[in-house]
Motif scaffolding. Sequence first.
Motif, PDB file in Angstrom:
ATOM      1  N   GLN A   1       0.831  -1.221   0.000  1.00  0.00           N
ATOM      2  CA  GLN A   1       0.000   0.000   0.000  1.00  0.00           C
ATOM      3  C   GLN A   1       0.855   1.257   0.000  1.00  0.00           C
ATOM      4  O   GLN A   1       0.674   2.167  -0.804  1.00  0.00           O
ATOM      5  CB  GLN A   1      -0.860   0.071   1.269  1.00  0.00           C
ATOM      6  N   LEU A   2       1.798   1.322   0.945  1.00  0.00           N
ATOM      7  CA  LEU A   2       2.600   2.540   1.086  1.00  0.00           C
ATOM      8  C   LEU A   2       3.602   2.673  -0.055  1.00  0.00           C
ATOM      9  O   LEU A   2       3.829   3.776  -0.562  1.00  0.00           O
ATOM     10  CB  LEU A   2       3.321   2.547   2.441  1.00  0.00           C
TER      11      LEU A   2
ATOM     12  N   SER B   1       8.702  -8.061  -3.193  1.00  0.00           N
ATOM     13  CA  SER B   1       9.462  -9.111  -2.510  1.00  0.00           C
ATOM     14  C   SER B   1      10.104 -10.083  -3.498  1.00  0.00           C
ATOM     15  O   SER B   1      11.122 -10.696  -3.189  1.00  0.00           O
ATOM     16  CB  SER B   1       8.567  -9.871  -1.531  1.00  0.00           C
TER      17      SER B   1
ATOM     18  N   CYS C   1      13.301  -8.052  -4.478  1.00  0.00           N
ATOM     19  CA  CYS C   1      14.192  -7.700  -3.373  1.00  0.00           C
ATOM     20  C   CYS C   1      13.641  -8.309  -2.082  1.00  0.00           C
ATOM     21  O   CYS C   1      12.868  -7.666  -1.356  1.00  0.00           O
ATOM     22  CB  CYS C   1      14.323  -6.180  -3.257  1.00  0.00           C
ATOM     23  N   ASP C   2      14.020  -9.573  -1.847  1.00  0.00           N
ATOM     24  CA  ASP C   2      13.595 -10.257  -0.623  1.00  0.00           C
ATOM     25  C   ASP C   2      14.518  -9.803   0.506  1.00  0.00           C
ATOM     26  O   ASP C   2      15.707 -10.135   0.523  1.00  0.00           O
ATOM     27  CB  ASP C   2      13.688 -11.771  -0.835  1.00  0.00           C
ATOM     28  N   VAL C   3      13.966  -9.064   1.442  1.00  0.00           N
ATOM     29  CA  VAL C   3      14.832  -8.458   2.465  1.00  0.00           C
ATOM     30  C   VAL C   3      15.379  -9.474   3.473  1.00  0.00           C
ATOM     31  O   VAL C   3      16.276  -9.142   4.251  1.00  0.00           O
ATOM     32  CB  VAL C   3      14.112  -7.304   3.220  1.00  0.00           C
TER      33      VAL C   3
ATOM     34  N   CYS D   1       9.832  -0.033   3.495  1.00  0.00           N
ATOM     35  CA  CYS D   1       8.406  -0.301   3.782  1.00  0.00           C
ATOM     36  C   CYS D   1       8.141  -1.785   3.943  1.00  0.00           C
ATOM     37  O   CYS D   1       7.082  -2.162   4.471  1.00  0.00           O
ATOM     38  CB  CYS D   1       7.526   0.180   2.632  1.00  0.00           C
TER      39      CYS D   1
ATOM     40  N   THR E   1       2.940  -7.663   7.479  1.00  0.00           N
ATOM     41  CA  THR E   1       1.989  -6.798   8.184  1.00  0.00           C
ATOM     42  C   THR E   1       0.747  -7.544   8.683  1.00  0.00           C
ATOM     43  O   THR E   1      -0.153  -6.910   9.230  1.00  0.00           O
ATOM     44  CB  THR E   1       1.546  -5.634   7.279  1.00  0.00           C
TER      45      THR E   1
ATOM     46  N   TYR F   1       4.180  -8.983  16.242  1.00  0.00           N
ATOM     47  CA  TYR F   1       4.337  -7.967  15.193  1.00  0.00           C
ATOM     48  C   TYR F   1       4.986  -6.704  15.770  1.00  0.00           C
ATOM     49  O   TYR F   1       5.988  -6.208  15.247  1.00  0.00           O
ATOM     50  CB  TYR F   1       2.971  -7.637  14.573  1.00  0.00           C
TER      51      TYR F   1
ATOM     52  N   LYS G   1       8.778  -5.325  14.911  1.00  0.00           N
ATOM     53  CA  LYS G   1       8.969  -4.002  14.316  1.00  0.00           C
ATOM     54  C   LYS G   1       9.841  -3.124  15.222  1.00  0.00           C
ATOM     55  O   LYS G   1      10.658  -2.334  14.743  1.00  0.00           O
ATOM     56  CB  LYS G   1       7.624  -3.331  14.063  1.00  0.00           C
TER      57      LYS G   1
ATOM     58  N   LEU H   1      -3.159   1.874   8.324  1.00  0.00           N
ATOM     59  CA  LEU H   1      -3.011   2.360   6.945  1.00  0.00           C
ATOM     60  C   LEU H   1      -4.095   1.805   6.023  1.00  0.00           C
ATOM     61  O   LEU H   1      -4.505   0.653   6.160  1.00  0.00           O
ATOM     62  CB  LEU H   1      -1.632   1.966   6.400  1.00  0.00           C
TER      63      LEU H   1
HETATM   64  N1  LIG Z   1      -0.828  -1.585   7.277  1.00  0.00           N
HETATM   65  C1  LIG Z   1      -0.897  -0.903   8.443  1.00  0.00           C
HETATM   66  O1  LIG Z   1      -1.994  -0.677   8.988  1.00  0.00           O
HETATM   67  C2  LIG Z   1       0.355  -0.408   9.085  1.00  0.00           C
HETATM   68  C3  LIG Z   1       0.257   0.295  10.304  1.00  0.00           C
HETATM   69  C4  LIG Z   1       1.437   0.779  10.898  1.00  0.00           C
HETATM   70  C5  LIG Z   1       2.660   0.574  10.276  1.00  0.00           C
HETATM   71  N2  LIG Z   1       2.717  -0.125   9.110  1.00  0.00           N
HETATM   72  C6  LIG Z   1       4.027  -0.329   8.491  1.00  0.00           C
HETATM   73  O2  LIG Z   1       4.025   0.403   7.282  1.00  0.00           O
HETATM   74  C7  LIG Z   1       4.807  -0.296   6.278  1.00  0.00           C
HETATM   75  C8  LIG Z   1       4.017  -0.406   4.996  1.00  0.00           C
HETATM   76  O3  LIG Z   1       2.794  -1.089   5.276  1.00  0.00           O
HETATM   77  P1  LIG Z   1       1.751  -1.418   4.131  1.00  0.00           P
HETATM   78  O4  LIG Z   1       0.397  -1.189   4.678  1.00  0.00           O
HETATM   79  O5  LIG Z   1       2.165  -0.792   2.845  1.00  0.00           O
HETATM   80  O6  LIG Z   1       1.966  -2.989   4.061  1.00  0.00           O
HETATM   81  P2  LIG Z   1       1.644  -4.011   2.885  1.00  0.00           P
HETATM   82  O7  LIG Z   1       0.634  -3.430   1.945  1.00  0.00           O
HETATM   83  O8  LIG Z   1       1.390  -5.307   3.552  1.00  0.00           O
HETATM   84  O9  LIG Z   1       3.026  -4.035   2.121  1.00  0.00           O
HETATM   85  C9  LIG Z   1       4.158  -4.628   2.699  1.00  0.00           C
HETATM   86  C10 LIG Z   1       4.962  -5.204   1.587  1.00  0.00           C
HETATM   87  O10 LIG Z   1       6.091  -5.867   2.170  1.00  0.00           O
HETATM   88  C11 LIG Z   1       6.427  -6.890   1.294  1.00  0.00           C
HETATM   89  N3  LIG Z   1       7.195  -7.953   1.911  1.00  0.00           N
HETATM   90  C12 LIG Z   1       6.784  -8.927   2.754  1.00  0.00           C
HETATM   91  N4  LIG Z   1       7.795  -9.768   3.016  1.00  0.00           N
HETATM   92  C13 LIG Z   1       8.864  -9.317   2.318  1.00  0.00           C
HETATM   93  C14 LIG Z   1      10.188  -9.752   2.145  1.00  0.00           C
HETATM   94  N5  LIG Z   1      10.649 -10.853   2.749  1.00  0.00           N
HETATM   95  N6  LIG Z   1      11.009  -9.042   1.338  1.00  0.00           N
HETATM   96  C15 LIG Z   1      10.573  -7.938   0.697  1.00  0.00           C
HETATM   97  N7  LIG Z   1       9.319  -7.483   0.799  1.00  0.00           N
HETATM   98  C16 LIG Z   1       8.472  -8.158   1.606  1.00  0.00           C
HETATM   99  C17 LIG Z   1       5.122  -7.434   0.777  1.00  0.00           C
HETATM  100  O11 LIG Z   1       5.337  -7.915  -0.516  1.00  0.00           O
HETATM  101  P3  LIG Z   1       4.646  -9.298  -1.011  1.00  0.00           P
HETATM  102  O12 LIG Z   1       3.186  -9.133  -0.746  1.00  0.00           O
HETATM  103  O13 LIG Z   1       5.037  -9.343  -2.424  1.00  0.00           O
HETATM  104  O14 LIG Z   1       5.227 -10.383  -0.157  1.00  0.00           O
HETATM  105  C18 LIG Z   1       4.208  -6.220   0.773  1.00  0.00           C
HETATM  106  O15 LIG Z   1       3.969  -5.733  -0.543  1.00  0.00           O
HETATM  107  C19 LIG Z   1       5.212  -1.610   6.923  1.00  0.00           C
HETATM  108  O16 LIG Z   1       6.545  -1.502   7.369  1.00  0.00           O
HETATM  109  C20 LIG Z   1       4.287  -1.770   8.120  1.00  0.00           C
HETATM  110  O17 LIG Z   1       4.891  -2.486   9.172  1.00  0.00           O
HETATM  111  C21 LIG Z   1       1.609  -0.597   8.497  1.00  0.00           C
END
Ligand SMILES: NC(=O)c1ccc[n+]([C@@H]2O[C@H](COP(=O)([O-])OP(=O)(O)OC[C@H]3O[C@@H](n4cnc5c(N)ncnc54)[C@H](OP(=O)(O)O)[C@@H]3O)[C@@H](O)[C@H]2O)c1
Length: 283
Positions: free
Chosen positions: A11-12, A31, A34-36, A57, A61, A124, A128, A150
């Motif tokens: 999303q972000l 991912s 670039c698998d972190v 990012c 999650t 979680y 983090k 988010l």
């Molecule tokens: N969502 C929320 O409500 C929320 C709230 C507070 C903070 N945050 C933080 O904000 C950031 C962005 O969140 P978001 O909502 O954009 O999350 P998101 O939509 O779930 O996106 C996270 C991305 O991380 C990728 N990912 C997972 N495992 C990975 C790996 N091993 N290597 C590389 N990429 C990987 C996923 O890719 P794949 O799907 O391709 O695996 C996914 O596209 C995160 O750091 C999260 O902790 C989120």
Amino acid sequence: MRVLVTGGHGQLGRALLRTAPAGMEVVALGSSDCDVTDPATVRAIVARIEPELIVHCAAWTDVDGCERHPERAWRVNALGAQHVATACAEAGAALVYISTNYVFDGERDEPYHEFDRPNPLSVYGASKLAGEEVVRALCPRHAIVRTAMLYDAHSRNFVTTVLRLAREQPRLRMVADQYGNPTFVDDLARALWQLVAQPAYGMFHLVNQGAASWYDWAVAVLELLDLAVPVDPIPASEFRRAARPPRNGVLTSLAAPALGIIMPDWRDALARCLTSRRAPESS
Ligand SMILES: NC(=O)c1ccc[n+]([C@@H]2O[C@H](COP(=O)([O-])OP(=O)(O)OC[C@H]3O[C@@H](n4cnc5c(N)ncnc54)[C@H](OP(=O)(O)O)[C@@H]3O)[C@@H](O)[C@H]2O)c1
């Protein structure tokens, strides 16, 4: 400026691409590219792209999934951050690490500011928080940005889940005694671009202003779309889930207003997101 975004298909990550100011060359990798969790891959990508800034990012999650599979949570959220911070420091790049309100236990009654003490209740949140700690230790030029709840118009998130449930069920039940700041990723992305333009380092809370429970948020979504589906408020104790979110996950910021970064109210942000909902995504 060349910017590498990890988790670039989330999303972000997509919002950062959508809102990038002129002059920013953004490389947003998912991912599969670039698998972190793989340090050699992260190092090779950073060496190839030569970013001046990395916005990390990528995270697992799924809060309840993290509780059930802690090893995967630690590997992606903590170790992944360690790999990115190491590569970033080696490349001399700056790092923005995106963290969460789940680092707090929610026991106090006031919103949490940047210098309140974390005490996560969930795997979680703990994983983090460990990511924050490795970033602080390894990468000298870093900003840690905590955010909350988010959403965008199209991804799987609370807003789109409420809309799906409203189509499937005659009435909804939503938790009314857990609070946070619903935050539109486009507003967060714009605030992040303001932050990195300064540039600014340290700890920042960036959320849309105002607090809402899951119940408040669901009612606002339905009202804004004129959907007459009743919502019953329930206590968190009636909604069984693997992880325990903080009762009070509301963030406030001392650091962002000091830089002139003021994010809009959450209801205004939600209205803008829902208005944009029928437009195809432009990322
Ligand atoms: N969502 C929320 O409500 C929320 C709230 C507070 C903070 N945050 C933080 O904000 C950031 C962005 O969140 P978001 O909502 O954009 O999350 P998101 O939509 O779930 O996106 C996270 C991305 O991380 C990728 N990912 C997972 N495992 C990975 C790996 N091993 N290597 C590389 N990429 C990987 C996923 O890719 P794949 O799907 O391709 O695996 C996914 O596209 C995160 O750091 C999260 O902790 C989120």
